[in-house]
Write a protein that holds these residues in place. Structure first.
Motif, PDB file in Angstrom:
ATOM      1  N   ILE A 165       0.867  -1.175   0.000  1.00  0.00           N
ATOM      2  CA  ILE A 165       0.000   0.000   0.000  1.00  0.00           C
ATOM      3  C   ILE A 165       0.907   1.228   0.000  1.00  0.00           C
ATOM      4  O   ILE A 165       1.927   1.259   0.691  1.00  0.00           O
ATOM      5  CB  ILE A 165      -0.985   0.010   1.195  1.00  0.00           C
ATOM      6  CG1 ILE A 165      -2.081   1.040   0.964  1.00  0.00           C
ATOM      7  CG2 ILE A 165      -0.299   0.229   2.512  1.00  0.00           C
ATOM      8  CD1 ILE A 165      -3.367   0.762   1.708  1.00  0.00           C
ATOM      9  N   TRP A 166       0.545   2.207  -0.818  1.00  0.00           N
ATOM     10  CA  TRP A 166       1.332   3.423  -0.949  1.00  0.00           C
ATOM     11  C   TRP A 166       0.566   4.550  -0.267  1.00  0.00           C
ATOM     12  O   TRP A 166      -0.427   5.048  -0.770  1.00  0.00           O
ATOM     13  CB  TRP A 166       1.569   3.747  -2.420  1.00  0.00           C
ATOM     14  CG  TRP A 166       2.530   4.880  -2.648  1.00  0.00           C
ATOM     15  CD1 TRP A 166       2.241   6.210  -2.658  1.00  0.00           C
ATOM     16  CD2 TRP A 166       3.936   4.760  -2.906  1.00  0.00           C
ATOM     17  NE1 TRP A 166       3.380   6.947  -2.900  1.00  0.00           N
ATOM     18  CE2 TRP A 166       4.441   6.081  -3.069  1.00  0.00           C
ATOM     19  CE3 TRP A 166       4.816   3.678  -3.024  1.00  0.00           C
ATOM     20  CZ2 TRP A 166       5.784   6.330  -3.334  1.00  0.00           C
ATOM     21  CZ3 TRP A 166       6.154   3.937  -3.289  1.00  0.00           C
ATOM     22  CH2 TRP A 166       6.624   5.253  -3.435  1.00  0.00           C
ATOM     23  N   LEU A 167       1.029   4.917   0.927  1.00  0.00           N
ATOM     24  CA  LEU A 167       0.356   5.962   1.693  1.00  0.00           C
ATOM     25  C   LEU A 167       0.771   7.344   1.189  1.00  0.00           C
ATOM     26  O   LEU A 167       1.957   7.581   0.925  1.00  0.00           O
ATOM     27  CB  LEU A 167       0.695   5.849   3.174  1.00  0.00           C
ATOM     28  CG  LEU A 167       0.339   4.543   3.883  1.00  0.00           C
ATOM     29  CD1 LEU A 167       0.713   4.631   5.362  1.00  0.00           C
ATOM     30  CD2 LEU A 167      -1.130   4.207   3.724  1.00  0.00           C
ATOM     31  N   ARG A 168      -0.207   8.221   1.082  1.00  0.00           N
ATOM     32  CA  ARG A 168       0.085   9.630   0.791  1.00  0.00           C
ATOM     33  C   ARG A 168      -0.463  10.464   1.948  1.00  0.00           C
ATOM     34  O   ARG A 168      -1.586  10.970   1.885  1.00  0.00           O
ATOM     35  CB  ARG A 168      -0.519  10.049  -0.552  1.00  0.00           C
ATOM     36  CG  ARG A 168       0.254   9.482  -1.741  1.00  0.00           C
ATOM     37  CD  ARG A 168      -0.252   9.963  -3.063  1.00  0.00           C
ATOM     38  NE  ARG A 168       0.523   9.359  -4.147  1.00  0.00           N
ATOM     39  CZ  ARG A 168       0.027   9.026  -5.337  1.00  0.00           C
ATOM     40  NH1 ARG A 168      -1.261   9.235  -5.603  1.00  0.00           N
ATOM     41  NH2 ARG A 168       0.801   8.490  -6.248  1.00  0.00           N
ATOM     42  N   ILE A 216      -3.299   4.403  12.134  1.00  0.00           N
ATOM     43  CA  ILE A 216      -3.748   3.899  10.834  1.00  0.00           C
ATOM     44  C   ILE A 216      -2.788   2.832  10.314  1.00  0.00           C
ATOM     45  O   ILE A 216      -3.224   1.807   9.772  1.00  0.00           O
ATOM     46  CB  ILE A 216      -3.891   5.075   9.840  1.00  0.00           C
ATOM     47  CG1 ILE A 216      -5.092   5.936  10.235  1.00  0.00           C
ATOM     48  CG2 ILE A 216      -4.068   4.569   8.402  1.00  0.00           C
ATOM     49  CD1 ILE A 216      -5.108   7.312   9.621  1.00  0.00           C
ATOM     50  N   VAL A 217      -1.495   3.044  10.497  1.00  0.00           N
ATOM     51  CA  VAL A 217      -0.521   2.020  10.092  1.00  0.00           C
ATOM     52  C   VAL A 217      -0.771   0.721  10.859  1.00  0.00           C
ATOM     53  O   VAL A 217      -0.769  -0.373  10.278  1.00  0.00           O
ATOM     54  CB  VAL A 217       0.927   2.512  10.334  1.00  0.00           C
ATOM     55  CG1 VAL A 217       1.931   1.376  10.146  1.00  0.00           C
ATOM     56  CG2 VAL A 217       1.255   3.662   9.391  1.00  0.00           C
ATOM     57  N   GLU A 218      -1.023   0.826  12.155  1.00  0.00           N
ATOM     58  CA  GLU A 218      -1.308  -0.364  12.964  1.00  0.00           C
ATOM     59  C   GLU A 218      -2.568  -1.070  12.460  1.00  0.00           C
ATOM     60  O   GLU A 218      -2.600  -2.307  12.368  1.00  0.00           O
ATOM     61  CB  GLU A 218      -1.468   0.012  14.425  1.00  0.00           C
ATOM     62  CG  GLU A 218      -1.681  -1.201  15.334  1.00  0.00           C
ATOM     63  CD  GLU A 218      -1.883  -0.821  16.786  1.00  0.00           C
ATOM     64  OE1 GLU A 218      -1.591  -1.661  17.645  1.00  0.00           O
ATOM     65  OE2 GLU A 218      -2.352   0.298  17.064  1.00  0.00           O
ATOM     66  N   LEU A 219      -3.603  -0.310  12.119  1.00  0.00           N
ATOM     67  CA  LEU A 219      -4.834  -0.909  11.592  1.00  0.00           C
ATOM     68  C   LEU A 219      -4.570  -1.667  10.297  1.00  0.00           C
ATOM     69  O   LEU A 219      -5.131  -2.744  10.066  1.00  0.00           O
ATOM     70  CB  LEU A 219      -5.886   0.183  11.355  1.00  0.00           C
ATOM     71  CG  LEU A 219      -6.544   0.777  12.605  1.00  0.00           C
ATOM     72  CD1 LEU A 219      -7.405   1.982  12.233  1.00  0.00           C
ATOM     73  CD2 LEU A 219      -7.387  -0.259  13.338  1.00  0.00           C
ATOM     74  N   LEU A 220      -3.717  -1.121   9.457  1.00  0.00           N
ATOM     75  CA  LEU A 220      -3.369  -1.799   8.202  1.00  0.00           C
ATOM     76  C   LEU A 220      -2.627  -3.113   8.479  1.00  0.00           C
ATOM     77  O   LEU A 220      -2.859  -4.121   7.816  1.00  0.00           O
ATOM     78  CB  LEU A 220      -2.498  -0.886   7.336  1.00  0.00           C
ATOM     79  CG  LEU A 220      -3.192   0.333   6.732  1.00  0.00           C
ATOM     80  CD1 LEU A 220      -2.151   1.290   6.145  1.00  0.00           C
ATOM     81  CD2 LEU A 220      -4.200  -0.071   5.665  1.00  0.00           C
ATOM     82  N   SER A 235      -5.615  11.415   5.726  1.00  0.00           N
ATOM     83  CA  SER A 235      -5.971  12.782   6.079  1.00  0.00           C
ATOM     84  C   SER A 235      -6.993  12.797   7.206  1.00  0.00           C
ATOM     85  O   SER A 235      -7.905  11.977   7.236  1.00  0.00           O
ATOM     86  CB  SER A 235      -6.572  13.496   4.860  1.00  0.00           C
ATOM     87  OG  SER A 235      -7.156  14.728   5.230  1.00  0.00           O
ATOM     88  N   ALA A 236      -6.812  13.761   8.124  1.00  0.00           N
ATOM     89  CA  ALA A 236      -7.804  13.992   9.176  1.00  0.00           C
ATOM     90  C   ALA A 236      -8.698  15.170   8.813  1.00  0.00           C
ATOM     91  O   ALA A 236      -9.539  15.577   9.600  1.00  0.00           O
ATOM     92  CB  ALA A 236      -7.114  14.255  10.510  1.00  0.00           C
ATOM     93  N   LYS A 275     -11.961  10.044   1.754  1.00  0.00           N
ATOM     94  CA  LYS A 275     -13.149   9.192   1.565  1.00  0.00           C
ATOM     95  C   LYS A 275     -12.778   7.711   1.546  1.00  0.00           C
ATOM     96  O   LYS A 275     -13.462   6.878   2.139  1.00  0.00           O
ATOM     97  CB  LYS A 275     -13.860   9.569   0.269  1.00  0.00           C
ATOM     98  CG  LYS A 275     -14.597  10.899   0.333  1.00  0.00           C
ATOM     99  CD  LYS A 275     -15.311  11.196  -0.985  1.00  0.00           C
ATOM    100  CE  LYS A 275     -16.039  12.539  -0.919  1.00  0.00           C
ATOM    101  NZ  LYS A 275     -16.695  12.866  -2.200  1.00  0.00           N
ATOM    102  N   LYS A 276     -11.703   7.373   0.865  1.00  0.00           N
ATOM    103  CA  LYS A 276     -11.290   5.966   0.781  1.00  0.00           C
ATOM    104  C   LYS A 276     -10.875   5.440   2.151  1.00  0.00           C
ATOM    105  O   LYS A 276     -11.217   4.311   2.530  1.00  0.00           O
ATOM    106  CB  LYS A 276     -10.143   5.816  -0.217  1.00  0.00           C
ATOM    107  CG  LYS A 276      -9.707   4.381  -0.451  1.00  0.00           C
ATOM    108  CD  LYS A 276      -8.622   4.302  -1.517  1.00  0.00           C
ATOM    109  CE  LYS A 276      -8.137   2.871  -1.689  1.00  0.00           C
ATOM    110  NZ  LYS A 276      -7.068   2.775  -2.721  1.00  0.00           N
ATOM    111  N   LEU A 277     -10.155   6.258   2.901  1.00  0.00           N
ATOM    112  CA  LEU A 277      -9.719   5.876   4.246  1.00  0.00           C
ATOM    113  C   LEU A 277     -10.922   5.608   5.145  1.00  0.00           C
ATOM    114  O   LEU A 277     -10.942   4.628   5.905  1.00  0.00           O
ATOM    115  CB  LEU A 277      -8.854   6.991   4.833  1.00  0.00           C
ATOM    116  CG  LEU A 277      -8.309   6.780   6.244  1.00  0.00           C
ATOM    117  CD1 LEU A 277      -7.313   5.633   6.276  1.00  0.00           C
ATOM    118  CD2 LEU A 277      -7.651   8.063   6.759  1.00  0.00           C
TER     119      LEU A 277
END
Length: 303
Positions: A165-168, A216-220, A235-236, A275-277
């Motif tokens: 997964i490529w996080l931005r 979020i990284v932990e959830l992934l 994004s928050a 939205k995707k997150l």
């Protein structure tokens, strides 16, 4: 005596059963926080640059073949920017693009999942808010070489059949923030009573608290499946005018900062859609910007 022996054996079994997670570029700001967040749930390997330099491909391959990590989190890149164009281009090619390329070339199929840290700067001049399906139009060399690294990873990992997964992420802030970044520069000036010159213009930037990013990284990592193979904005939706940040910091710290604004002729807004997150993690809650900024300033000033 037997009970104590059984407990030791159980602890050893638990430790052995933990997934091996290699964090490259772990000595930086995000790496500092990720190590604290993931240390209890995973068996972490966090070599510094002296022990594992991703620009040295042969050594990297040898390290990966020996370690056989289950998961890799790649933070390696350069966020120390050079003023001269040629120097910055070389800096980003070597430390942002080449490090990612070498990792992709040398990783083997023992690794089941890779989390890459891209950047909101990859989107550049795209329409706002940025969405994952947009074709990036980066302006900075940092954004350009992050995007080039993404295209390379996408193509190569598809052939290797390794999930990624490529996080931005949006601009990340928190304790021990990089001094080169805008908010980190302001807080550092406050701590050390230094005069600073800022070039904010009228830009709006998207900020996320480092604790939320690590969550979020932990959830992934604990998801049931790692079949992502895609880009994910982080994004928050804290959309902040840069020109307002020094005053916000002064109010929280109840202390003046010696700063001066100068005109910025290279203004660009950076705003991510999340939205995707939210679809991926519908129950995800984000930290309040003001409260988390208060926490950061108290930590930095040791209040």
């Amino acid at each position: 005596m037997k009970l104590k022996t059984d407990q030791i054996t159980l602890l050893r079994m638990k430790k052995k059963s933990k997934k091996k997670v290699l964090i490259t570029g772990s000595t930086g700001f995000i790496g500092f926080h990720l190590k604290k967040k993931l240390n209890l749930k995973f068996k972490l390997f966090t070599p510094n640059k002296k022990k594992l330099d991703l620009k040295k491909k042969r050594n990297l391959k040898s390290y990966l073949d020996k370690l056989k990590p289950d998961i890799i989190i790649n933070l390696a890149s350069s966020t120390i920017f050079k003023k001269k164009i040629k120097s910055e281009k070389n800096n980003q090619f070597n430390n942002t693009y080449l490090t990612n390329k070498n990792l992709v070339d040398t990783v083997n199929n023992n690794c089941k999942f890779i989390i890459f840290f891209g950047s909101i700067e990859e989107y550049g001049e795209c329409n706002l808010p940025y969405g994952e399906k947009m074709e990036p139009k980066p302006k900075s060399f940092y954004g350009k070489y992050k995007y080039k690294a993404y295209l390379y990873a996408k193509r190569k990992l598809k052939k290797k059949k390794i999930n990624y997964i490529w996080l931005r992420p949006s601009l990340t802030y928190g304790y021990k923030d990089n001094r080169e970044r805008y908010l980190g520069q302001i807080i550092n000036a406050l701590k050390n009573d230094q005069k600073i010159i800022l070039h904010p213009g009228d830009q709006v930037r998207d900020y996320i608290y480092v604790d939320d990013l690590c969550k979020i990284v932990e959830l992934l990592l604990v998801s049931k499946t790692y079949k992502f193979n895609s880009v994910l904005n982080v994004s928050a939706q804290n959309y902040i005018k840069l020109v307002s940040l020094p005053k916000k910091v002064e109010i929280i710290a109840n202390q003046k900062i010696n700063y001066q604004f100068k005109k910025n002729n290279n203004e660009i807004n950076m705003i991510n859609s999340n939205k995707k997150l939210k679809r991926l993690f519908p129950n995800l809650k984000f930290s309040n910007f003001k409260r988390s900024l208060e926490t950061v300033i108290k930590q930095e000033l040791k209040i």
